[in-house]
Motif scaffolding. Structure first.
Motif, PDB file in Angstrom:
ATOM      1  N   ARG A  26       0.821  -1.205   0.000  1.00  0.00           N
ATOM      2  CA  ARG A  26       0.000   0.000   0.000  1.00  0.00           C
ATOM      3  C   ARG A  26       0.863   1.266   0.000  1.00  0.00           C
ATOM      4  O   ARG A  26       0.594   2.224  -0.715  1.00  0.00           O
ATOM      5  CB  ARG A  26      -0.947  -0.024   1.201  1.00  0.00           C
ATOM      6  CG  ARG A  26      -2.008   1.070   1.172  1.00  0.00           C
ATOM      7  CD  ARG A  26      -3.001   0.901   2.304  1.00  0.00           C
ATOM      8  NE  ARG A  26      -3.764  -0.323   2.164  1.00  0.00           N
ATOM      9  CZ  ARG A  26      -3.679  -1.364   2.991  1.00  0.00           C
ATOM     10  NH1 ARG A  26      -2.868  -1.322   4.037  1.00  0.00           N
ATOM     11  NH2 ARG A  26      -4.399  -2.438   2.788  1.00  0.00           N
ATOM     12  N   LEU A  27       1.932   1.251   0.802  1.00  0.00           N
ATOM     13  CA  LEU A  27       2.796   2.433   0.842  1.00  0.00           C
ATOM     14  C   LEU A  27       3.493   2.643  -0.494  1.00  0.00           C
ATOM     15  O   LEU A  27       3.574   3.776  -0.997  1.00  0.00           O
ATOM     16  CB  LEU A  27       3.833   2.299   1.959  1.00  0.00           C
ATOM     17  CG  LEU A  27       4.750   3.521   2.063  1.00  0.00           C
ATOM     18  CD1 LEU A  27       4.017   4.682   2.717  1.00  0.00           C
ATOM     19  CD2 LEU A  27       6.026   3.220   2.809  1.00  0.00           C
ATOM     20  N   LEU A  28       3.999   1.565  -1.077  1.00  0.00           N
ATOM     21  CA  LEU A  28       4.704   1.700  -2.355  1.00  0.00           C
ATOM     22  C   LEU A  28       3.759   2.207  -3.450  1.00  0.00           C
ATOM     23  O   LEU A  28       4.178   2.979  -4.328  1.00  0.00           O
ATOM     24  CB  LEU A  28       5.302   0.355  -2.755  1.00  0.00           C
ATOM     25  CG  LEU A  28       6.502  -0.104  -1.903  1.00  0.00           C
ATOM     26  CD1 LEU A  28       6.860  -1.551  -2.226  1.00  0.00           C
ATOM     27  CD2 LEU A  28       7.699   0.813  -2.121  1.00  0.00           C
ATOM     28  N   ALA A  29       2.492   1.808  -3.379  1.00  0.00           N
ATOM     29  CA  ALA A  29       1.530   2.287  -4.374  1.00  0.00           C
ATOM     30  C   ALA A  29       1.227   3.772  -4.186  1.00  0.00           C
ATOM     31  O   ALA A  29       0.986   4.502  -5.165  1.00  0.00           O
ATOM     32  CB  ALA A  29       0.240   1.470  -4.284  1.00  0.00           C
ATOM     33  N   ALA A  30       1.244   4.224  -2.918  1.00  0.00           N
ATOM     34  CA  ALA A  30       0.893   5.609  -2.627  1.00  0.00           C
ATOM     35  C   ALA A  30       2.078   6.551  -2.722  1.00  0.00           C
ATOM     36  O   ALA A  30       1.891   7.771  -2.896  1.00  0.00           O
ATOM     37  CB  ALA A  30       0.279   5.698  -1.230  1.00  0.00           C
ATOM     38  N   ARG A  31       3.300   6.028  -2.617  1.00  0.00           N
ATOM     39  CA  ARG A  31       4.483   6.890  -2.559  1.00  0.00           C
ATOM     40  C   ARG A  31       5.488   6.478  -3.634  1.00  0.00           C
ATOM     41  O   ARG A  31       6.370   5.634  -3.406  1.00  0.00           O
ATOM     42  CB  ARG A  31       5.134   6.786  -1.172  1.00  0.00           C
ATOM     43  CG  ARG A  31       4.281   7.293  -0.008  1.00  0.00           C
ATOM     44  CD  ARG A  31       4.176   8.819  -0.030  1.00  0.00           C
ATOM     45  NE  ARG A  31       5.465   9.457   0.111  1.00  0.00           N
ATOM     46  CZ  ARG A  31       5.928   9.961   1.260  1.00  0.00           C
ATOM     47  NH1 ARG A  31       5.213   9.894   2.365  1.00  0.00           N
ATOM     48  NH2 ARG A  31       7.111  10.549   1.301  1.00  0.00           N
ATOM     49  N   PRO A  32       5.395   7.053  -4.805  1.00  0.00           N
ATOM     50  CA  PRO A  32       6.359   6.699  -5.868  1.00  0.00           C
ATOM     51  C   PRO A  32       7.789   7.096  -5.541  1.00  0.00           C
ATOM     52  O   PRO A  32       8.716   6.675  -6.248  1.00  0.00           O
ATOM     53  CB  PRO A  32       5.829   7.476  -7.089  1.00  0.00           C
ATOM     54  CG  PRO A  32       4.961   8.552  -6.532  1.00  0.00           C
ATOM     55  CD  PRO A  32       4.382   8.018  -5.265  1.00  0.00           C
ATOM     56  N   ASP A  33       7.983   7.897  -4.477  1.00  0.00           N
ATOM     57  CA  ASP A  33       9.352   8.260  -4.092  1.00  0.00           C
ATOM     58  C   ASP A  33       9.997   7.195  -3.218  1.00  0.00           C
ATOM     59  O   ASP A  33      11.136   7.385  -2.743  1.00  0.00           O
ATOM     60  CB  ASP A  33       9.367   9.613  -3.374  1.00  0.00           C
ATOM     61  CG  ASP A  33       8.460   9.654  -2.156  1.00  0.00           C
ATOM     62  OD1 ASP A  33       7.456   8.908  -2.122  1.00  0.00           O
ATOM     63  OD2 ASP A  33       8.738  10.442  -1.229  1.00  0.00           O
ATOM     64  N   PHE A  34       9.301   6.062  -2.986  1.00  0.00           N
ATOM     65  CA  PHE A  34       9.874   4.948  -2.230  1.00  0.00           C
ATOM     66  C   PHE A  34       9.938   3.710  -3.119  1.00  0.00           C
ATOM     67  O   PHE A  34       9.030   3.435  -3.905  1.00  0.00           O
ATOM     68  CB  PHE A  34       9.029   4.626  -0.990  1.00  0.00           C
ATOM     69  CG  PHE A  34       9.383   5.466   0.211  1.00  0.00           C
ATOM     70  CD1 PHE A  34      10.292   5.001   1.168  1.00  0.00           C
ATOM     71  CD2 PHE A  34       8.823   6.719   0.388  1.00  0.00           C
ATOM     72  CE1 PHE A  34      10.615   5.776   2.273  1.00  0.00           C
ATOM     73  CE2 PHE A  34       9.144   7.502   1.487  1.00  0.00           C
ATOM     74  CZ  PHE A  34      10.049   7.034   2.433  1.00  0.00           C
ATOM     75  N   VAL A  35      11.010   2.936  -2.945  1.00  0.00           N
ATOM     76  CA  VAL A  35      11.170   1.658  -3.646  1.00  0.00           C
ATOM     77  C   VAL A  35      11.650   0.623  -2.623  1.00  0.00           C
ATOM     78  O   VAL A  35      12.217   0.979  -1.588  1.00  0.00           O
ATOM     79  CB  VAL A  35      12.179   1.748  -4.806  1.00  0.00           C
ATOM     80  CG1 VAL A  35      11.671   2.673  -5.890  1.00  0.00           C
ATOM     81  CG2 VAL A  35      13.551   2.182  -4.295  1.00  0.00           C
ATOM     82  N   ARG A  36      11.406  -0.637  -2.933  1.00  0.00           N
ATOM     83  CA  ARG A  36      11.956  -1.688  -2.085  1.00  0.00           C
ATOM     84  C   ARG A  36      13.473  -1.698  -2.189  1.00  0.00           C
ATOM     85  O   ARG A  36      14.029  -1.519  -3.273  1.00  0.00           O
ATOM     86  CB  ARG A  36      11.432  -3.067  -2.487  1.00  0.00           C
ATOM     87  CG  ARG A  36      10.080  -3.417  -1.924  1.00  0.00           C
ATOM     88  CD  ARG A  36       9.816  -4.916  -2.079  1.00  0.00           C
ATOM     89  NE  ARG A  36       8.463  -5.243  -1.631  1.00  0.00           N
ATOM     90  CZ  ARG A  36       7.395  -5.232  -2.421  1.00  0.00           C
ATOM     91  NH1 ARG A  36       7.542  -4.926  -3.715  1.00  0.00           N
ATOM     92  NH2 ARG A  36       6.211  -5.531  -1.944  1.00  0.00           N
ATOM     93  N   ALA A  37      14.126  -1.942  -1.071  1.00  0.00           N
ATOM     94  CA  ALA A  37      15.557  -2.233  -1.062  1.00  0.00           C
ATOM     95  C   ALA A  37      15.661  -3.695  -0.632  1.00  0.00           C
ATOM     96  O   ALA A  37      15.822  -3.997   0.551  1.00  0.00           O
ATOM     97  CB  ALA A  37      16.291  -1.320  -0.089  1.00  0.00           C
ATOM     98  N   PRO A  38      15.501  -4.618  -1.575  1.00  0.00           N
ATOM     99  CA  PRO A  38      15.320  -6.026  -1.203  1.00  0.00           C
ATOM    100  C   PRO A  38      16.538  -6.616  -0.515  1.00  0.00           C
ATOM    101  O   PRO A  38      17.686  -6.218  -0.764  1.00  0.00           O
ATOM    102  CB  PRO A  38      15.060  -6.718  -2.545  1.00  0.00           C
ATOM    103  CG  PRO A  38      15.644  -5.801  -3.569  1.00  0.00           C
ATOM    104  CD  PRO A  38      15.502  -4.422  -3.028  1.00  0.00           C
ATOM    105  N   LEU A  39      16.264  -7.568   0.363  1.00  0.00           N
ATOM    106  CA  LEU A  39      17.332  -8.308   1.026  1.00  0.00           C
ATOM    107  C   LEU A  39      17.994  -9.234   0.029  1.00  0.00           C
ATOM    108  O   LEU A  39      17.321  -9.913  -0.762  1.00  0.00           O
ATOM    109  CB  LEU A  39      16.759  -9.129   2.182  1.00  0.00           C
ATOM    110  CG  LEU A  39      16.249  -8.331   3.384  1.00  0.00           C
ATOM    111  CD1 LEU A  39      15.379  -9.211   4.271  1.00  0.00           C
ATOM    112  CD2 LEU A  39      17.426  -7.781   4.172  1.00  0.00           C
ATOM    113  N   ALA A  40      19.295  -9.288   0.079  1.00  0.00           N
ATOM    114  CA  ALA A  40      20.053 -10.168  -0.810  1.00  0.00           C
ATOM    115  C   ALA A  40      20.446 -11.433  -0.068  1.00  0.00           C
ATOM    116  O   ALA A  40      20.762 -11.377   1.129  1.00  0.00           O
ATOM    117  CB  ALA A  40      21.306  -9.450  -1.318  1.00  0.00           C
ATOM    118  N   PRO A  41      20.434 -12.590  -0.738  1.00  0.00           N
ATOM    119  CA  PRO A  41      20.903 -13.812  -0.083  1.00  0.00           C
ATOM    120  C   PRO A  41      22.319 -13.637   0.441  1.00  0.00           C
ATOM    121  O   PRO A  41      23.187 -13.071  -0.227  1.00  0.00           O
ATOM    122  CB  PRO A  41      20.855 -14.849  -1.220  1.00  0.00           C
ATOM    123  CG  PRO A  41      19.823 -14.319  -2.171  1.00  0.00           C
ATOM    124  CD  PRO A  41      19.949 -12.829  -2.106  1.00  0.00           C
TER     125      PRO A  41
END
Length: 451
Positions: free
Chosen positions: A391-406
Motif C-alpha cells: 500500500r505504501l509503495l503504491a501511494a508513494r512513488p518516491d519509495f522503492v523496495r531495497a530487497p534483502l540479498a541472499p
C-alpha cells in the motif's frame, strides 16, 4: 503444682501454625495469576507483575511457567476436566477452575510428581474459603486424572483444541494447511529464551549454557530467573527473541547515523541501534513503557534520546533511517504470549491494520531523501505485513523496495521472500527437539526513499 484458688488461669500456649508445604507459595501465585488472566482479561506478564517480590525467584518463575503452560494448553485442559466433572464446575466457586487447572497442568504437561501435583492442589482448595467445600472434589478429579492421563487425552487434537478456529483458518489461507498445523504444533511447546549480546556471542553462549543461533542471537534452555544469569546485572545482554533482533539489522551499518526508533518500548531495537553506534531517537507514547526502556538502557550502559509522544504527532527533522516496529495483533508471538489467543479477535486485525497504515505513512515522511525505512510487525497476518508495504509503495512513488540479498545477513536466507522481504514463521528453524526450535513470527520490509 496447682495454681492458688481464685487465681486467673493462664490460657494454654498457642502452637504456631505449621509451615506451608514446600512449593505451595508458587501454586498460590499461579492460581491468583490465572484468575486475573481468565476472569479479568489480564495479560500473563501483567498478572505476573503482581507477584510478591519478597518471594523466592524460583517460586515466581515456577508460578509463571505453570500459568503460561495452562494458558497455552487451555483448550485441552478444559476438555479433559470436562470429562471428569459430570455436573460441570460449581458456579458458587469460580476459583475452583484455576485450582484444577494448576493441578492438571502439572499432571499432564510438567515434570512434577503426581502426588505433589494432586496434594498441593488439594491444599490450595482447602486454603480458600470459596473452594474449601470442594477440596474432596478436587482430590477425586485430580487423582482420577493422574490414573487415566492417556485415556482422557485420547481423541483430543491439541492443535485444534488449543488454537482459536479463526487463527487456524487465517494461517491455513495464508500459508497452507501443513504450515498452519506446524505453527499450531510449535505454539504448544514452551519457548526457549533468546538474548542479544553486546559482543562475543560465543563467549556468552558458553557462560549461559546456551548456543549461538545462525543470526548471532544466543539461545538458552533451562534459563531460570533471568536477573540471576551471568552478565545480566553487568548489562552485557538483553532478552530479545531471535526474530525480533532482525528488523534493526536490515538497516545495515548505522554507525554515526541519525536513526529514529518509532514505537520503541521496551527498547530491544533501540539497544541494538545504540550498540551499533547510531545516534538513536526512541519514540513511544507510553510513559510507563518508556520508563522500562530507560531502565534497560541504563543497565546496558547505552544512550539514546528518548521522546514520550504519540508517533503520529512526532515531526522532527528527517532522519537518515527510520525503524517502525508497529503495534500489531502479535499473533506471531503466540508461543511466547499465549494469552493473545484469549484476548485478540478478528476485528482487532482490521483495526490495527488501519492504524499501521497511518503510522507507516507518517514514518515515510520522517526519512530523508536517500534514507531507509524499515517497517516490521510480529504478526502472521498479511494485512499487517505484506499488504502495508504494498500500500505504501503504491501511494508513494518516491519509495522503492531495497530487497534483502541472499547472504546479506547470516542465517536469514530461509526467511527471505521472493519480493526480498523478511517473513519468519514460528515453525521455522527446526533444530532437533521442539524446545530448541522455532522463533517468533515476524514480517519486515526495507524501503528506500529516492534522492
Amino acid at each position: 503444682m496447682s495454681s492458688a484458688p481464685g487465681a486467673p488461669r493462664r490460657p494454654p500456649a498457642r502452637r504456631p501454625p505449621p509451615p506451608p508445604p514446600p512449593g505451595l507459595a508458587a501454586r498460590v501465585l499461579a492460581v491468583d495469576g490465572l484468575e486475573k488472566v481468565l476472569r479479568q482479561g489480564c495479560a500473563l506478564e501483567e498478572a505476573a507483575e503482581g507477584f510478591d517480590p519478597a518471594l523466592e525467584p524460583r517460586d515466581r518463575a515456577l508460578a509463571f511457567r505453570i500459568m503460561a503452560t495452562a494458558v497455552r494448553r487451555l483448550g485441552t485442559l478444559r476438555l479433559v476436566l470436562g470429562k471428569l466433572l459430570e455436573r460441570g464446575l460449581p458456579k458458587s466457586a469460580p476459583r475452583l477452575e484455576p485450582v484444577l487447572l494448576v493441578g492438571a497442568t502439572q499432571l499432564l504437561f510438567m515434570e512434577v510428581p503426581d502426588h505433589a501435583a494432586v496434594g498441593l492442589s488439594v491444599d490450595l482448595a482447602r486454603a480458600d474459603r470459596s473452594t474449601a467445600g470442594f477440596a474432596a472434589l478436587a482430590n477425586a478429579v485430580l487423582r482420577r486424572l493422574a490414573r487415566e492421563k492417556e485415556a482422557l487425552l485420547a481423541g483430543i487434537d491439541p492443535l485444534a483444541a488449543d488454537t482459536p478456529d479463526w487463527l487456524r483458518a487465517r494461517w491455513t489461507a495464508a500459508y497452507g494447511a501443513e504450515v498452519a498445523r506446524a505453527i499450531c504444533a510449535i505454539n504448544a511447546v514452551e519457548p526457549p529464551l533468546d538474548v542479544t549480546v553486546k559482543s562475543d556471542p560465543e563467549r556468552w553462549a558458553q557462560a549461559l549454557s546456551g548456543e549461538v543461533l545462525p543470526t548471532g542471537s544466543v539461545r538458552i534452555l533451562q534459563a531460570g530467573p533471568v536477573r540471576a544469569l551471568p552478565g545480566f546485572a553487568e548489562g552485557e545482554w538483553w532478552v530479545q527473541d531471535a526474530a525480533a533482533a532482525l528488523p534493526a539489522r536490515l538497516l545495515g551499518d548505522v554507525a554515526g547515523l541519525r536513526v529514529a526508533d518509532l514505537c520503541a518500548a521496551p527498547g530491544g531495537k533501540t539497544a541494538q541501534l545504540a550498540n551499533a553506534g547510531a545516534r538513536v531517537t526512541a519514540v513511544d507514547r507510553s510513559g510507563a513503557r518508556i520508563g522500562r526502556l530507560k531502565d534497560n538502557l541504563a543497565r546496558l550502559k547505552l544512550a539514546a534520546d528518548v521522546v514520550v509522544q504519540d508517533v503520529l504527532q512526532f515531526r522532527p527533522e528527517p532522519f537518515d533511517a527510520v525503524l517502525l516496529d508497529a503495534p500489531c495483533s502479535a499473533t506471531g508471538t503466540l508461543r511466547r504470549h499465549p494469552d493473545i489467543a484469549l484476548t485478540k479477535r478478528p476485528a482487532d486485525v482490521a483495526a490495527l491494520a488501519e492504524l499501521q497504515g497511518r503510522l507507516i505513512a507518517h514514518a515515510a515522511d520522517l526519512v530523508r531523501p536517500g534514507g531507509l525505512l524499515v517497517y516490521s510487525t510480529c504478526s502472521l497476518e498479511p494485512e499487517e505485513g505484506e499488504a502495508q508495504a504494498q500500500r505504501l509503495l503504491a501511494a508513494r512513488p518516491d519509495f522503492v523496495r531495497a530487497p534483502l540479498a541472499p547472504g546479506e545477513i547470516a542465517g536469514i536466507d530461509p526467511f527471505i521472500t521472493p519480493q526480498g522481504e523478511l517473513r519468519t514463521l514460528p515453525s521455522g528453524w527446526a533444530r532437533g527437539e521442539p524446545e530448541r526450535s522455532g522463533l517468533d513470527g515476524f514480517f519486515a520490509t526495507r524501503l528506500r526513499r529516492l534522492p
